[in-house]
Every structure is written in C-alpha cells, then in structure tokens.
Scaffold this active site. Sequence first.
Site, PDB file in Angstrom:
ATOM      1  N   VAL A  11       0.226 -16.471  12.546  1.00  0.00           N
ATOM      2  CA  VAL A  11      -0.866 -16.384  13.516  1.00  0.00           C
ATOM      3  C   VAL A  11      -0.554 -15.348  14.599  1.00  0.00           C
ATOM      4  CG1 VAL A  11      -2.107 -17.692  15.301  1.00  0.00           C
ATOM      5  CG2 VAL A  11      -1.675 -18.712  13.059  1.00  0.00           C
ATOM      6  N   THR A 120      -2.549 -24.754  16.803  1.00  0.00           N
ATOM      7  CA  THR A 120      -3.403 -25.919  16.556  1.00  0.00           C
ATOM      8  C   THR A 120      -2.842 -27.100  17.337  1.00  0.00           C
ATOM      9  OG1 THR A 120      -3.864 -25.064  14.359  1.00  0.00           O
ATOM     10  CG2 THR A 120      -4.329 -27.396  14.726  1.00  0.00           C
ATOM     11  N   ASN A 233     -10.115 -28.108   9.199  1.00  0.00           N
ATOM     12  CA  ASN A 233      -9.102 -28.367   8.178  1.00  0.00           C
ATOM     13  C   ASN A 233      -9.334 -29.707   7.482  1.00  0.00           C
ATOM     14  OD1 ASN A 233      -7.892 -25.950   8.354  1.00  0.00           O
ATOM     15  ND2 ASN A 233      -6.084 -26.615   9.489  1.00  0.00           N
ATOM     16  N   PHE A 274     -13.738 -23.901  -2.547  1.00  0.00           N
ATOM     17  CA  PHE A 274     -12.879 -25.056  -2.273  1.00  0.00           C
ATOM     18  C   PHE A 274     -13.267 -26.258  -3.135  1.00  0.00           C
ATOM     19  CE2 PHE A 274      -9.540 -25.677   0.979  1.00  0.00           C
ATOM     20  CZ  PHE A 274      -9.200 -24.355   1.124  1.00  0.00           C
ATOM     21  N   ALA A 277     -10.154 -28.274  -8.666  1.00  0.00           N
ATOM     22  CA  ALA A 277      -9.282 -29.439  -8.842  1.00  0.00           C
ATOM     23  C   ALA A 277      -7.892 -28.961  -9.229  1.00  0.00           C
ATOM     24  CB  ALA A 277      -9.849 -30.344  -9.935  1.00  0.00           C
ATOM     25  N   GLY A 278      -6.885 -29.738  -8.938  1.00  0.00           N
ATOM     26  CA  GLY A 278      -5.537 -29.327  -9.307  1.00  0.00           C
ATOM     27  C   GLY A 278      -4.478 -30.217  -8.705  1.00  0.00           C
ATOM     28  N   CYS A 285      -0.517 -26.123   7.196  1.00  0.00           N
ATOM     29  CA  CYS A 285      -1.638 -26.536   8.058  1.00  0.00           C
ATOM     30  C   CYS A 285      -2.363 -27.783   7.571  1.00  0.00           C
ATOM     31  CB  CYS A 285      -2.621 -25.379   8.195  1.00  0.00           C
ATOM     32  SG  CYS A 285      -1.932 -24.025   9.139  1.00  0.00           S
TER      33      CYS A 285
HETATM   34  P1  NAD Z   1       5.146 -19.945  12.204  1.00  0.00           P
HETATM   35  O1  NAD Z   1       6.044 -21.099  12.053  1.00  0.00           O
HETATM   36  O2  NAD Z   1       4.939 -19.007  11.075  1.00  0.00           O
HETATM   37  O3  NAD Z   1       5.605 -19.081  13.455  1.00  0.00           O
HETATM   38  C1  NAD Z   1       5.877 -19.607  14.708  1.00  0.00           C
HETATM   39  C2  NAD Z   1       6.785 -18.626  15.429  1.00  0.00           C
HETATM   40  O4  NAD Z   1       6.916 -19.055  16.784  1.00  0.00           O
HETATM   41  C3  NAD Z   1       8.199 -18.553  14.860  1.00  0.00           C
HETATM   42  O5  NAD Z   1       8.539 -17.204  14.631  1.00  0.00           O
HETATM   43  C4  NAD Z   1       9.077 -19.185  15.953  1.00  0.00           C
HETATM   44  O6  NAD Z   1      10.364 -18.620  16.021  1.00  0.00           O
HETATM   45  C5  NAD Z   1       8.270 -18.846  17.197  1.00  0.00           C
HETATM   46  N1  NAD Z   1       8.532 -19.702  18.364  1.00  0.00           N
HETATM   47  C6  NAD Z   1       8.679 -21.057  18.405  1.00  0.00           C
HETATM   48  N2  NAD Z   1       8.836 -21.455  19.685  1.00  0.00           N
HETATM   49  C7  NAD Z   1       8.793 -20.352  20.462  1.00  0.00           C
HETATM   50  C8  NAD Z   1       8.860 -20.118  21.857  1.00  0.00           C
HETATM   51  N3  NAD Z   1       8.995 -21.130  22.721  1.00  0.00           N
HETATM   52  N4  NAD Z   1       8.779 -18.853  22.309  1.00  0.00           N
HETATM   53  C9  NAD Z   1       8.622 -17.823  21.450  1.00  0.00           C
HETATM   54  N5  NAD Z   1       8.534 -17.973  20.124  1.00  0.00           N
HETATM   55  C10 NAD Z   1       8.613 -19.236  19.628  1.00  0.00           C
HETATM   56  O7  NAD Z   1       3.741 -20.545  12.673  1.00  0.00           O
HETATM   57  P2  NAD Z   1       2.282 -20.125  12.204  1.00  0.00           P
HETATM   58  O8  NAD Z   1       2.104 -20.481  10.778  1.00  0.00           O
HETATM   59  O9  NAD Z   1       1.992 -18.756  12.670  1.00  0.00           O
HETATM   60  O10 NAD Z   1       1.422 -21.184  13.042  1.00  0.00           O
HETATM   61  C11 NAD Z   1       1.364 -21.151  14.452  1.00  0.00           C
HETATM   62  C12 NAD Z   1       0.302 -22.122  14.912  1.00  0.00           C
HETATM   63  O11 NAD Z   1      -0.974 -21.718  14.412  1.00  0.00           O
HETATM   64  C13 NAD Z   1       0.493 -23.556  14.428  1.00  0.00           C
HETATM   65  O12 NAD Z   1       0.011 -24.434  15.408  1.00  0.00           O
HETATM   66  C14 NAD Z   1      -0.374 -23.626  13.179  1.00  0.00           C
HETATM   67  O13 NAD Z   1      -0.805 -24.941  12.903  1.00  0.00           O
HETATM   68  C15 NAD Z   1      -1.534 -22.742  13.590  1.00  0.00           C
HETATM   69  N6  NAD Z   1      -2.228 -22.085  12.468  1.00  0.00           N
HETATM   70  C16 NAD Z   1      -1.533 -21.608  11.402  1.00  0.00           C
HETATM   71  C17 NAD Z   1      -2.202 -20.966  10.362  1.00  0.00           C
HETATM   72  C18 NAD Z   1      -1.461 -20.478   9.141  1.00  0.00           C
HETATM   73  O14 NAD Z   1      -2.136 -20.164   8.145  1.00  0.00           O
HETATM   74  N7  NAD Z   1      -0.156 -20.376   9.149  1.00  0.00           N
HETATM   75  C19 NAD Z   1      -3.588 -20.807  10.431  1.00  0.00           C
HETATM   76  C20 NAD Z   1      -4.259 -21.260  11.558  1.00  0.00           C
HETATM   77  C21 NAD Z   1      -3.570 -21.902  12.578  1.00  0.00           C
END
Ligand code: NAD
Length: 483
Positions: A11, A120, A233, A274, A277-278, A285
Amino acid sequence: MKVVVIGCGYVGLGTGLALALTGHEVAFVDLDEARVSRLARGRAPFYEPGLAEALHAARNRTRFTTDYRQALDRAEASFIAVGTPPTPEGAADLSFLRKAADGLAENAAGGGLLVAVKSTVPPGTTRALAGRLERRRPDVAWQVAANPEFLRQGHVLEDSLYPFRFVVGADRAETADRLERLYGKLIHGDFPTPTFVAGPNPSQPQDSPTLPRAVPVFRTSPETAELAKYAANAFLAARISLINEIANICDLVGADVVEVAGVVGSDPRVGPRFLGAGLGYGGSCLPKDVLALCRLAEKVGYAPRLLRAVHRVNADQPGRIIARLDRLLDGLGGTRVALLGLSFKAGTADLRGAPSLGLVSGLVARGAEVRIHDPVALDGVRGILPAGASGCASVGRAFTEADAAILATEWPEYQDLDWPGLRRRMCRPVLMDCRNALDPVRMTEAGFVYVGVGRGDTVGPRGRPAATVETAREPNLLDDHTL
Ligand code: NAD
C-alpha cells in the site's frame, strides 16, 4: 506537494509511487533497514509486476529513509500505510499504527500536517489517532483523515494509478479538500499512462477521448470510511464462500459450478466477478479483515453470524479438498503429490494467509510427500514448510513419480505446460484443479483423471462430469423428489 509515506509495503509503495508519478515529492519512511536500503538502490523489495520500473520512473521525486525527522522535513502531508495484522484473538493489531503516530508526533516540524490513514483499521481508530497526535503535539495543526486503500496485490501500480474510487473520511471539509487536491491528477486521470501498466482499469468508465471520467470520491465520516473498507472485503469474502458452498453442493448433486456461476453472474444484480469456486480466499487482507470485523461487531454487542459462517466455509475448504484426494488415491499415506502454486493468488509472491499452506500441511499430516513449484514464491520458503514438503525449481521435477497433482494457484504460465509430458512422469493420473482454471477436456485428452472443485470427480470426453465418487454414492436426492 512534499509528502511522507510511512510503510514501504504494497500500500505504501503503491500510494507513494502514484503520487510521485503525478508530480509530488515523496519521502518514504520504513523501520525495516534492509527494505529501505534495497529501495534506495532502486530495487523492489518484493515481487509485484511493474514495481521495479515504477521505482526507476519515479527516482527523481522519491527518497527512502528509516529516519522520521529527515522524512518529515518540510512535509505538508503524510500517509500511514503500516500493517494491521491480526492479534491471536483475530482483532486488528494497532501497535504498528501507534508507533507510526508517535513517529509523526515526535518528529513533525510544526505548522500544519495532513495525516491520511491508509491502513485498514477498525472504526474509531482514526479519531483516536487524531486525539493522540493532538495531545502529544498541540503546537501542530493536525488534519487527520481515514483514507482506506482498495488495491489488489498483483495490480498494485495499476490500482494505485487508476483506482475505482477514493474514500475520504474526515470531519472537516478543509481536511477532505486538501486530500482531494493532493490526489487531483489521479482523480482526473491527468497524467500520461506509464509503460509499466496497461492503462485505466477496463471497468473505469471513459467520458472523453482524452481524459477518463473523474474517479468517484466518497466523502464520509472517519468511522464510515473505516467500516466501508471492512465491508468491501466482507462482501468479496462472502461471494467466495458462497460460491464455494454452492460448489460443494454441486459435487453432491452432479452439477457443474462453473456453468452455475456463468448463469448466476449473467444477472447484472450479481455480476460475473469473484465467482470462482476453489480453494478459498487468502492473502493478508480478506481473512484478517473478516475476522477483525467479527471481533469488532462482537465488541459492540452484535453477533455476526453470517460473517462467522463466511470464515468457517473458507477455513474448511482446503480440508474438503484433502479428504477428496484421500478418497481418490485410496489413502494419502506414502503418496507423492505435486503442488502447482503456493502464493495466495497469481501475480504475487505473498504467502500470508495462502490457503495452499493449509493444503500442504494437511497433506503432509496424512502421510503424503508434497513437491511444490511456484514461479516466484519459493524464495525463503524452506523455514515455513513442514518436513515432507519441498520446493522444486521446475514443474517437471515436482511431477516426477507423483501419484497426484494439484493446481493451487492459477498462474497463467501453467496453462501452457506440456501436460501430456507431465502426465507421463507421474505414477497415477489424478489432477485436482483447485482453481477450476484448466480446460477439463484438454486435461482428459492429456491422460489425466481431471477433478475440479464443484464439477464432479472426473470429466468425460465432452467435458461433462462422467462419474463422480460422491454422486456414485447416489445421494438421497430422489428420496424427497421421487417422480
Ligand atoms: P506490508 O506488511 O506489506 O507493509 C507494511 C510496511 O510497514 C512494512 O514494510 C513495515 O516494515 C512497515 N512498518 C511497520 N511499522 C512501521 C512504523 N512504525 N514506521 C514505519 N514503517 C513501519 O503491508 P501492506 O500489505 O502494504 O498493508 C498495509 C495496510 O494496508 C494494512 O492495514 C492492510 O490491511 C491494508 N491494505 C493492504 C492491501 C494489500 O493488498 N496488501 C490492500 C488494501 C489495504
């Protein structure tokens, strides 16, 4: 504008690179030194299509650091994109978010700072975070908004540059205005399409030959924005569990879920996406967000019966597939199983919440040896696989002397394998297509006993279920419906 992005995951990188590619100056801050140093050298920290090219294209407007103070120097806006993984009880763990807020409070330069929460988080979190910032640094004019993210892994850049919508949850119009201005070029599609993405999402309507129609912006309260993300979601997860439940019934009555989904999805009120099936949904997430929504509902006194069932159906799906293979092979003890695909879906190497991992441990627990191939997800996997499961550099190696093969992730390259050649390497011909991604007729012609999910156990010459283990048991269908 000078912007700080906290967290260099899917993200954070998607958001920050989209902002940099539309003219903003972006400082990324992450606590993971190895990740920051990789990014500073222009290298992608994980597999994501187009990411290396995007880092290169944005190199003059981006920098990467572990130092909040350096990142926040002269910054006007910040985006929090840190992880919110599940606690052991299934709630959202907000400790990373708290730490990010403290990093902002301790290092903000003064003046005003916009803070957009992309992570999130449960309803009420953005408001609580604003309170924490105001208490710790009353001298800063904080403008805090919930700004949830909806991107898909495997399409991070495409979805960050061409999102379906923006959601801005802020109490004050001034905060929402500022965030909307910051996203201005992305909202109006006012930038050249980079070479590393296909272009606007096909489902985005086009009004004018030059500019796509503005991306809708939903202005809401912070709590509504936060809940909308969980709701989105939950809907996606519910569709998957519902079609899997239909598939499980299909298997018992000799119907084909792919055709059923075609019929159901042709209704515009339902739509075709979406409905595959699988093996069930996975990733970092959907599983955690469904459980976190259950937890937060229970905390406020509501029993989320449907959401609990969505989770249960999903959690049971790998076990159903293992039980079926066990029946087909007359016991799994001493067998060898080739597994194609380990990542939770195609286009990513992410193994968080991957249903294939449950499949692997279940097969091994029943005495099978599992040989796994994945085009990108096998790096560093050794530590997480149980004894009895191993990674293979080639598909051929995974299939050698196998009693059965399972397609667990629908990587497009698996369509073009030499399937007759792979069949010849195996001892027995069972092929379980856990994504209903392969052509049953082609697989049958290649010599396999093809088994999909919700399509009957074997498929005859015209692609119709010929004989199924479960229908062969003659379910009690006619007891109630004797003609
Ligand atoms: P991720 O785990 O890929 O990345 C998180 C990053 O944040 C890591 O690099 C970690 O080292 C860093 N981090 C943690 N604490 C920190 C801090 N205090 N200061 C600086 N950096 C810090 O996470 P993601 O998949 O990008 O998801 C992030 C958020 O977005 C989550 O809440 C997730 O639910 C939401 N989200 C994810 C997706 C997805 O497809 N991955 C989609 C929509 C929303």
